[in-house]
Design an enzyme around this catalytic site. Structure first.
Site, short mmCIF file in Angstrom:
data_model
loop_
_atom_site.label_atom_id
_atom_site.label_comp_id
_atom_site.label_asym_id
_atom_site.label_seq_id
_atom_site.Cartn_x
_atom_site.Cartn_y
_atom_site.Cartn_z
N TYR A 41 0.82 -1.23 0.00
CA TYR A 41 0.00 0.00 0.00
C TYR A 41 0.85 1.28 0.00
O TYR A 41 2.03 1.25 0.25
CB TYR A 41 -1.07 0.01 1.07
CG TYR A 41 -0.72 -0.09 2.54
CD1 TYR A 41 0.56 0.04 3.05
CD2 TYR A 41 -1.77 -0.30 3.45
CE1 TYR A 41 0.80 -0.05 4.40
CE2 TYR A 41 -1.53 -0.39 4.81
CZ TYR A 41 -0.24 -0.25 5.29
OH TYR A 41 0.00 -0.33 6.62
N GLU A 42 0.16 2.36 -0.36
CA GLU A 42 0.79 3.67 -0.56
C GLU A 42 1.97 3.59 -1.54
O GLU A 42 3.02 4.17 -1.34
CB GLU A 42 1.17 4.30 0.79
CG GLU A 42 -0.07 4.50 1.64
CD GLU A 42 0.10 5.43 2.80
OE1 GLU A 42 0.89 6.37 2.73
OE2 GLU A 42 -0.60 5.20 3.81
N GLY A 43 1.72 2.82 -2.58
CA GLY A 43 2.74 2.59 -3.62
C GLY A 43 3.46 1.29 -3.36
O GLY A 43 4.11 1.14 -2.33
#
Lengths: 260, 379
Positions: free
Chosen positions: B362-364
Site C-alpha cells: 500500500y501507498e505505492g
C-alpha cells in the site's frame, strides 16, 4: 491552591544488575527515571490541578542532570520547576536532604506538599516525614488516594499494613504518596515539545536560608561503612509437584526449621 | 551532521515506548484475532496528542516534527502494526493534505477536530480499476452551482467507517487525464456518501479497510481541496509523505520481530544450548539488525528533509522500499527462528509476518517506489 511536589531522580533499579565478582551495583548504562512514588504524588497534584485549577511546582535536589525529570514533569503538566543543586548539598543523608528541601519550601507559598513515600534507590521513606517535621506541618504518609472539599480539607486514604485509615486533614499539610494508588498520566506530545522551552530555576545554597551545618555531608549523621550483597546461603531445592503437595512440602520444611 | 536524538526526541521516545508497551501491546493479539478496530486506543492517543504530532498548535496539533511522528508510528507498530497504520493514514493522508493544500478556512474548520483526534481521517484514491495506475480514476465530480456531485467508488480505504473526513480524488474533467483530477474534503455525513463492504485481510486485521460509495454525493464547492485539476499532484505529494509513515510502520514491525527473536533465541535450547549460541543464528541476526538500522536512518533522513522543507520524494520512496522489504525479510526469518512455535498464534511473530506484507503493497508498491527512485536518477 498551590501545591509543591518533591521528586527525585533515581536509577531504574529494575534495570540494575550486580557485578557477580564484586557484588556491587553496575550503574553504567542504567537509565535514570523519576522515582515511581514521586510520580504517583505528582499525579495526585495534577489531578487537583485538573479539578480545582491548582498551581503545581516540582522541586528536586540533585546534580544538574536531574533536570531531566523536571522536563518530564513539565511534559506531564506542571507549572514551575526548581532544581536545588549545589556542591554544598552533596553527600547528604536523609536528614540533611530534608533540611535542604524544607529550607527551599520555606521560600515558596503553598497549601500542600506532596512527596513520594520512598525512593527506590535508598528505600528509607524518611525524607517526606522529616520535611513535615521541619516545617511543623501535619503529615499523612502512605497516601493511596485523596479527595479535596474545594475549600481546605482533604480526605485521605492512608495505606496500613493491614487495611487502611481514612484521615481528614486541613491544608497546609504534607502527604507522602504511594505509586500503587494512582496511575500517573503519560507526558503529552505537546508537553514534550514545549518542555525544553520552559525555565528550570536552579537554586543554590545562596538562594535558601539554611544552617550549613545541617546540610550536605556535614549535616549527615549517617555514615555508610560498607555495602554488600546478601550471600546466597544454599542452592535450594526444586520440586515439580502439584500445588497441594507443594503446600505440604513447604509446611514441613518450615516446621523442620522451627519457623512455624 | 548529528545522528543522535535530541533531548526532546529522547523524552518523546520514553513516552511513546511506554505507551506502546502498556496500552497497545496488550491488545495487539486480540485486535488481530477478532479483526477489531481498537477505538479505545485511538481515544487514548487523542488525549496525548498522538493524532496530531507534526501540526502547528494553532491548528490543534502538538507542534512536533515529522521525526517525532515517524518515531511514534515506529514504536506503535513495533507492538501493533494495526495501531501504527491508523495513525499513519490519519496523519499523513488526511491531516497533511489539508494542512499543505487547504485554505485557511478549511484548515480552521477541519484540522483542530482531526489533530485533536476527536475526528479520524482517511484518504480515497484507489479504485477497482485504478491501483498503481492511479490516473485511471473513474469517480466523477460535476459542479452544479455551489456544490459538486460525486459519483463512483473507492476501495481498500484505511480507517473507512471510523473516519469522519475523507480526502477523495475525482475526475472533474475526464478529457484532461491526470490534469482533470481534483481533490475534495468529504465528510461522512454528506448526502450520498456511504461505506461499503469491509475487507477480510491477511494482516493489519484490526485496521478497517473498506469500500466507499458515492451516489450523487453532494460536496459543497468550498470543500474542493486546492484547485480544480490539481488533485493528482495533491495525491502524489500526499503519498510522498505517507510513504514515510508506512516506512516507519515497516521499521517498527521489523524491530518488533527482532525483539521477539532475540528473546526467543536466548531461551530456546536445542542440542544442549540456546539457539542464540549457534553462529548461524548470530550471523543472521547481525545481518537483519544491520538492515533495520539502515532502514531507520533512511526513514529519519526522509523525515528530516520533510521537516527542513527540502525535496524528499525520492528519500520517501527509498525508505519505504527498503523498510518494507526489510520488514518482510526480518519477520519471515523471525518465524523461521521460532520454528514450529513461530507458526502458531502462541507467539506474535506470525502476526508480524502477516502484517509486514502490506507495507510492500500500500501507498505505492515496492515496484512503484523503484519507479520513483529510477525516474529521479534518469531524469
Amino acid at each position: 491552591m498551590k501545591i509543591v511536589v518533591c521528586i527525585k531522580q533515581v536509577p531504574d533499579t529494575t534495570e540494575i544488575k550486580l557485578d557477580p565478582v564484586t557484588g556491587t551495583l553496575i550503574r553504567d548504562g542504567v537509565p535514570s527515571i523519576m522515582n515511581p512514588d514521586d510520580k504517583g504524588g505528582l499525579e495526585f497534584a495534577l489531578q487537583l490541578k485538573d479539578q480545582y485549577g491548582a498551581h503545581v511546582t516540582v522541586v528536586t535536589m540533585g546534580p544538574p542532570q536531574a533536570e531531566a525529570i523536571l522536563r518530564e514533569a513539565y511534559a506531564m503538566g506542571v507549572d514551575r520547576a526548581i532544581l536545588l543543586s549545589d556542591r554544598k548539598f552533596g553527600g547528604a543523608d536523609t536528614l540533611a536532604t530534608s533540611h535542604t528541601i524544607a529550607a527551599a519550601l520555606k521560600m515558596l507559598d503553598f497549601d500542600l506538599v506532596i512527596t513520594g513515600r520512598q525512593a527506590i534507590d535508598g528505600d528509607t521513606a524518611q525524607v517526606g516525614p522529616q520535611i513535615a517535621e521541619h516545617l511543623d506541618l501535619p503529615q499523612v504518609t502512605y497516601v493511596e488516594s485523596l479527595t479535596f472539599d474545594g475549600n481546605k480539607t482533604f480526605t485521605v486514604k492512608k495505606s496500613m499494613e493491614e487495611g487502611y485509615q481514612m484521615v481528614e486533614v486541613d491544608a497546609p499539610c504534607v502527604f507522602t504518596a504511594l505509586a500503587s494508588g494512582v496511575k500517573p498520566r503519560y507526558m503529552s506530545v505537546r508537553g514534550i515539545v514545549e518542555a525544553y522551552d520552559k525555565e528550570i530555576e536552579t537554586w543554590t545554597y545562596d538562594n535558601i536560608t539554611v544552617d550549613d551545618k545541617k546540610i550536605g555531608l556535614n549535616g549527615s549523621p549517617t555514615r555508610v561503612f560498607k555495602s554488600f550483597t546478601k550471600g546466597v546461603k544454599a542452592a535450594g531445592q526444586i520440586y515439580e509437584v502439584e500445588p497441594a503437595e507443594a503446600v505440604d512440602i513447604i509446611i514441613n520444611k518450615l516446621k523442620e526449621k522451627f519457623i512455624i | 551532521m548529528d545522528f543522535s536524538l535530541s533531548k526532546k526526541e529522547q523524552l518523546f521516545l520514553q513516552m511513546i515506548r511506554e505507551f506502546a508497551e502498556k496500552e497497545v501491546k496488550p491488545l495487539a493479539a486480540e485486535v488481530d484475532e477478532s479483526e477489531r478496530f481498537p477505538i479505545e486506543t485511538v481515544e487514548k492517543m487523542a488525549k496525548l496528542g498522538i493524532m496530531g504530532i507534526p501540526f502547528p498548535v494553532e491548528y490543534g496539533g502538538a507542534g512536533g516534527s515529522n521525526i517525532l511522528y515517524t518515531m511514534a508510528v515506529e514504536e506503535l507498530s513495533r507492538v501493533c502494526a494495526t495501531t501504527g497504520v491508523i495513525v499513519s493514514a490519519h496523519t499523513s493522508l488526511c491531516c497533511a493534505p489539508i494542512m499543505e493544500h487547504g485554505t485557511n478556512e478549511q484548515r480552521a474548520k477541519y484540522l483542530p477536530k482531526l489533530t485533536s483526534g476527536e475526528w479520524i481521517g482517511a484518504f480515497g484514491l484507489t479504485e477497482p480499476n485504478a491501483g498503481t495506475d492511479a490516473s485511471a480514476q473513474q469517480t466523477i465530480a460535476v459542479k452544479e452551482g455551489d456544490h459538486y456531485v460525486l459519483n463512483g467508488s473507492k476501495i481498500f480505504i484505511t480507517n473507512a467507517g471510523y473516519a469522519h473526513v475523507y480526502i477523495i480524488m475525482a475526475m472533474t474533467d475526464k478529457s484532461k487525464g491526470t490534469k482533470g483530477i481534483s481533490a475534495f474534503i468529504v465528510e461522512k455525513d454528506f448526502p450520498g456518501f456511504s461505506v461499503g463492504k469491509k475487507e477480510k485481510k491477511l494482516g493489519i486485521r484490526g485496521s478497517a479497510t473498506c469500500e466507499l460509495i458515492m451516489e450523487n454525493c453532494i460536496v459543497p464547492a468550498e470543500n474542493l481541496l486546492g484547485q480544480e485539476g490539481k488533485g493528482f499532484g495533491i495525491a502524489m505529494k500526499t503519498l510522498d509523505g505517507g510513504r514515510i509513515g508506512i516506512a516507519s510502520q515497516a521499521l517498527g514491525i521489523a524491530q518488533g520481530a527482532m525483539d521477539e527473536t532475540v528473546k526467543y533465541v536466548k531461551e530456546r535450547k536445542q542440542f544442549g544450548k540456546a539457539i542464540g549460541q549457534f553462529q548461524n543464528t548470530q550471523f543472521q541476526l547481525a545481518d537483519l539488525q544491520t538492515k533495520i538500522e539502515a532502514a531507520r536512518l533512511l526513514v529519519r533522513q526522509a523525515a528530516y528533509k520533510k521537516d527542513q522543507k527540502e525535496a524528499y520524494s525520492t528519500d520517501a520512496a527509498m525508505c519505504k522500499l527498503f523498510a518494507a522489504e526489510t520488514a518482510m525479510e526480518v519477520t519471515t526469518k523471525a518465524v523461521q527462528f521460532h520454528g514450529g512455535y513461530g507458526y502458531t498464534r502462541e507467539y506474535p511473530v506470525e502476526r508480524m509476518m502477516r502484517d509486514a506484507k502490506i507495507t510492500e503493497i500500500y501507498e505505492g508498491t515496492s515496484e512503484v517506489q523503484r519507479m520513483v527512485i529510477a525516474a529521479n536518477l534518469l531524469k
